[in-house]
Motif scaffolding. Structure first.
Motif, PDB file in Angstrom:
ATOM      1  N   VAL A  14     -27.852 151.331  62.286  1.00  0.00           N
ATOM      2  CA  VAL A  14     -27.830 152.231  63.446  1.00  0.00           C
ATOM      3  C   VAL A  14     -26.800 151.765  64.459  1.00  0.00           C
ATOM      4  N   THR A  15     -26.758 150.460  64.750  1.00  0.00           N
ATOM      5  CA  THR A  15     -25.792 149.970  65.734  1.00  0.00           C
ATOM      6  C   THR A  15     -24.365 150.166  65.253  1.00  0.00           C
ATOM      7  N   ASP A  16     -24.122 149.970  63.968  1.00  0.00           N
ATOM      8  CA  ASP A  16     -22.775 150.168  63.428  1.00  0.00           C
ATOM      9  C   ASP A  16     -22.357 151.628  63.492  1.00  0.00           C
ATOM     10  N   ARG A  17     -23.282 152.512  63.226  1.00  0.00           N
ATOM     11  CA  ARG A  17     -22.968 153.930  63.170  1.00  0.00           C
ATOM     12  C   ARG A  17     -22.755 154.540  64.553  1.00  0.00           C
ATOM     13  N   LEU A  18     -23.523 154.089  65.557  1.00  0.00           N
ATOM     14  CA  LEU A  18     -23.484 154.740  66.858  1.00  0.00           C
ATOM     15  C   LEU A  18     -22.495 154.142  67.851  1.00  0.00           C
ATOM     16  N   ALA A  19     -22.054 152.951  67.639  1.00  0.00           N
ATOM     17  CA  ALA A  19     -21.110 152.335  68.573  1.00  0.00           C
ATOM     18  C   ALA A  19     -19.937 151.742  67.799  1.00  0.00           C
ATOM     19  N   ARG A  47     -26.458 154.336  72.205  1.00  0.00           N
ATOM     20  CA  ARG A  47     -25.559 155.353  72.780  1.00  0.00           C
ATOM     21  C   ARG A  47     -25.273 155.079  74.245  1.00  0.00           C
ATOM     22  N   THR A  48     -26.319 154.775  75.002  1.00  0.00           N
ATOM     23  CA  THR A  48     -26.155 154.531  76.433  1.00  0.00           C
ATOM     24  C   THR A  48     -25.248 153.342  76.691  1.00  0.00           C
ATOM     25  N   THR A  49     -25.489 152.238  75.992  1.00  0.00           N
ATOM     26  CA  THR A  49     -24.663 151.049  76.216  1.00  0.00           C
ATOM     27  C   THR A  49     -23.236 151.267  75.728  1.00  0.00           C
ATOM     28  N   ALA A  50     -23.073 151.977  74.626  1.00  0.00           N
ATOM     29  CA  ALA A  50     -21.724 152.240  74.103  1.00  0.00           C
ATOM     30  C   ALA A  50     -20.934 153.145  75.041  1.00  0.00           C
ATOM     31  N   SER A  51     -21.632 154.019  75.759  1.00  0.00           N
ATOM     32  CA  SER A  51     -20.925 154.910  76.687  1.00  0.00           C
ATOM     33  C   SER A  51     -20.481 154.183  77.957  1.00  0.00           C
ATOM     34  N   ARG A  52     -21.086 153.042  78.222  1.00  0.00           N
ATOM     35  CA  ARG A  52     -20.763 152.288  79.440  1.00  0.00           C
ATOM     36  C   ARG A  52     -19.716 151.205  79.225  1.00  0.00           C
ATOM     37  N   ALA A  53     -19.468 150.835  77.979  1.00  0.00           N
ATOM     38  CA  ALA A  53     -18.525 149.748  77.716  1.00  0.00           C
ATOM     39  C   ALA A  53     -17.796 149.983  76.407  1.00  0.00           C
ATOM     40  N   ASP A  54     -16.538 149.566  76.349  1.00  0.00           N
ATOM     41  CA  ASP A  54     -15.773 149.672  75.110  1.00  0.00           C
ATOM     42  C   ASP A  54     -16.313 148.715  74.058  1.00  0.00           C
ATOM     43  N   VAL A  55     -16.669 147.513  74.517  1.00  0.00           N
ATOM     44  CA  VAL A  55     -17.249 146.505  73.635  1.00  0.00           C
ATOM     45  C   VAL A  55     -18.627 146.171  74.182  1.00  0.00           C
ATOM     46  N   VAL A  56     -19.659 146.422  73.395  1.00  0.00           N
ATOM     47  CA  VAL A  56     -21.036 146.192  73.836  1.00  0.00           C
ATOM     48  C   VAL A  56     -21.380 144.727  73.663  1.00  0.00           C
ATOM     49  N   ASP A  57     -21.768 144.102  74.752  1.00  0.00           N
ATOM     50  CA  ASP A  57     -22.175 142.705  74.759  1.00  0.00           C
ATOM     51  C   ASP A  57     -23.641 142.654  75.181  1.00  0.00           C
ATOM     52  N   ALA A  58     -24.259 141.509  75.039  1.00  0.00           N
ATOM     53  CA  ALA A  58     -25.675 141.369  75.382  1.00  0.00           C
ATOM     54  C   ALA A  58     -25.952 141.767  76.832  1.00  0.00           C
ATOM     55  N   ARG A  59     -25.019 141.500  77.725  1.00  0.00           N
ATOM     56  CA  ARG A  59     -25.258 141.813  79.142  1.00  0.00           C
ATOM     57  C   ARG A  59     -25.296 143.316  79.407  1.00  0.00           C
ATOM     58  N   HIS A  60     -24.820 144.135  78.482  1.00  0.00           N
ATOM     59  CA  HIS A  60     -24.857 145.587  78.645  1.00  0.00           C
ATOM     60  C   HIS A  60     -26.191 146.194  78.212  1.00  0.00           C
ATOM     61  N   LEU A  61     -26.990 145.435  77.493  1.00  0.00           N
ATOM     62  CA  LEU A  61     -28.257 145.950  76.972  1.00  0.00           C
ATOM     63  C   LEU A  61     -29.336 145.940  78.056  1.00  0.00           C
ATOM     64  N   PRO A  62     -30.323 146.850  77.965  1.00  0.00           N
ATOM     65  CA  PRO A  62     -31.403 146.850  78.943  1.00  0.00           C
ATOM     66  C   PRO A  62     -32.261 145.595  78.786  1.00  0.00           C
ATOM     67  N   ALA A  63     -32.857 145.154  79.885  1.00  0.00           N
ATOM     68  CA  ALA A  63     -33.643 143.911  79.890  1.00  0.00           C
ATOM     69  C   ALA A  63     -34.793 143.944  78.896  1.00  0.00           C
ATOM     70  N   GLU A  64     -35.361 145.096  78.641  1.00  0.00           N
ATOM     71  CA  GLU A  64     -36.503 145.189  77.743  1.00  0.00           C
ATOM     72  C   GLU A  64     -36.194 144.636  76.351  1.00  0.00           C
ATOM     73  N   VAL A  65     -34.920 144.671  75.947  1.00  0.00           N
ATOM     74  CA  VAL A  65     -34.529 144.179  74.635  1.00  0.00           C
ATOM     75  C   VAL A  65     -34.731 142.668  74.541  1.00  0.00           C
ATOM     76  N   PHE A  66     -34.694 141.971  75.650  1.00  0.00           N
ATOM     77  CA  PHE A  66     -34.817 140.513  75.663  1.00  0.00           C
ATOM     78  C   PHE A  66     -36.232 140.037  75.936  1.00  0.00           C
ATOM     79  N   THR A  67     -37.180 140.949  76.043  1.00  0.00           N
ATOM     80  CA  THR A  67     -38.543 140.553  76.384  1.00  0.00           C
ATOM     81  C   THR A  67     -39.503 140.826  75.243  1.00  0.00           C
ATOM     82  N   GLY A  68     -40.576 140.072  75.249  1.00  0.00           N
ATOM     83  CA  GLY A  68     -41.630 140.272  74.268  1.00  0.00           C
ATOM     84  C   GLY A  68     -42.831 140.934  74.910  1.00  0.00           C
ATOM     85  N   ALA A  69     -42.706 141.363  76.160  1.00  0.00           N
ATOM     86  CA  ALA A  69     -43.827 141.957  76.883  1.00  0.00           C
ATOM     87  C   ALA A  69     -44.258 143.257  76.224  1.00  0.00           C
ATOM     88  N   ARG A  70     -45.548 143.411  76.039  1.00  0.00           N
ATOM     89  CA  ARG A  70     -46.080 144.613  75.420  1.00  0.00           C
ATOM     90  C   ARG A  70     -46.909 145.436  76.402  1.00  0.00           C
TER      91      ARG A  70
END
Length: 127
Positions: A14-19, A47-70
């Motif tokens: 999915v990441t390869d196909r969308l960004a 899609r959201t992160t790819a639209s904001r940056a040419d090269v998507v890095d970890a800092r472009h991802l939403p914080a929820e991706v780095f958390t284990g909170a349920r």
């Protein structure tokens, strides 16, 4: 329409196909996250992160991706979690540097990262 949760291998597809380009840190974070909703949520984040940056890095991802909170967080707690995750995903930033930027101690930062389940995949846990 409901779609099943992606398997670990599907996440990279999915990441390869969308960004166009993802840095390794972003790919590690996307594949390490368990995607509690479904493939559509993953696609939306990419899609959201790819639209904001040419090269998507970890800092472009939403914080929820780095958390284990349920559990659901209040807006204030979300802002706190997001600020911590943003500081920790800056390239080359140590926990000590992040704590100074946040105006807190390393011990408090350590407690907060544990409380929110924040982890940055592939990053050495330097202090």
């Amino acid at each position: 329409m409901w779609t099943p949760e992606p398997a670990k291998g599907d996440t990279r597809c999915v990441t390869d196909r969308l960004a166009r380009r993802h840095r390794p840190g972003a790919v590690r974070a996307l594949t390490a996250y368990e995607w509690p909703e479904n493939v559509r949520r993953l696609r939306r984040v990419v899609r959201t992160t790819a639209s904001r940056a040419d090269v998507v890095d970890a800092r472009h991802l939403p914080a929820e991706v780095f958390t284990g909170a349920r559990h659901r967080l209040s807006r204030l707690r979300e802002l706190e979690r997001d600020g911590i995750a943003r500081c920790l995903t800056e390239p080359g930033t140590t926990k000590a540097q992040a704590a100074r930027r946040l105006g807190t101690s390393r011990a408090t930062l350590h407690r907060e990262t544990a409380r929110y389940g924040i982890g940055v995949p592939g990053r050495a846990q330097r202090s």
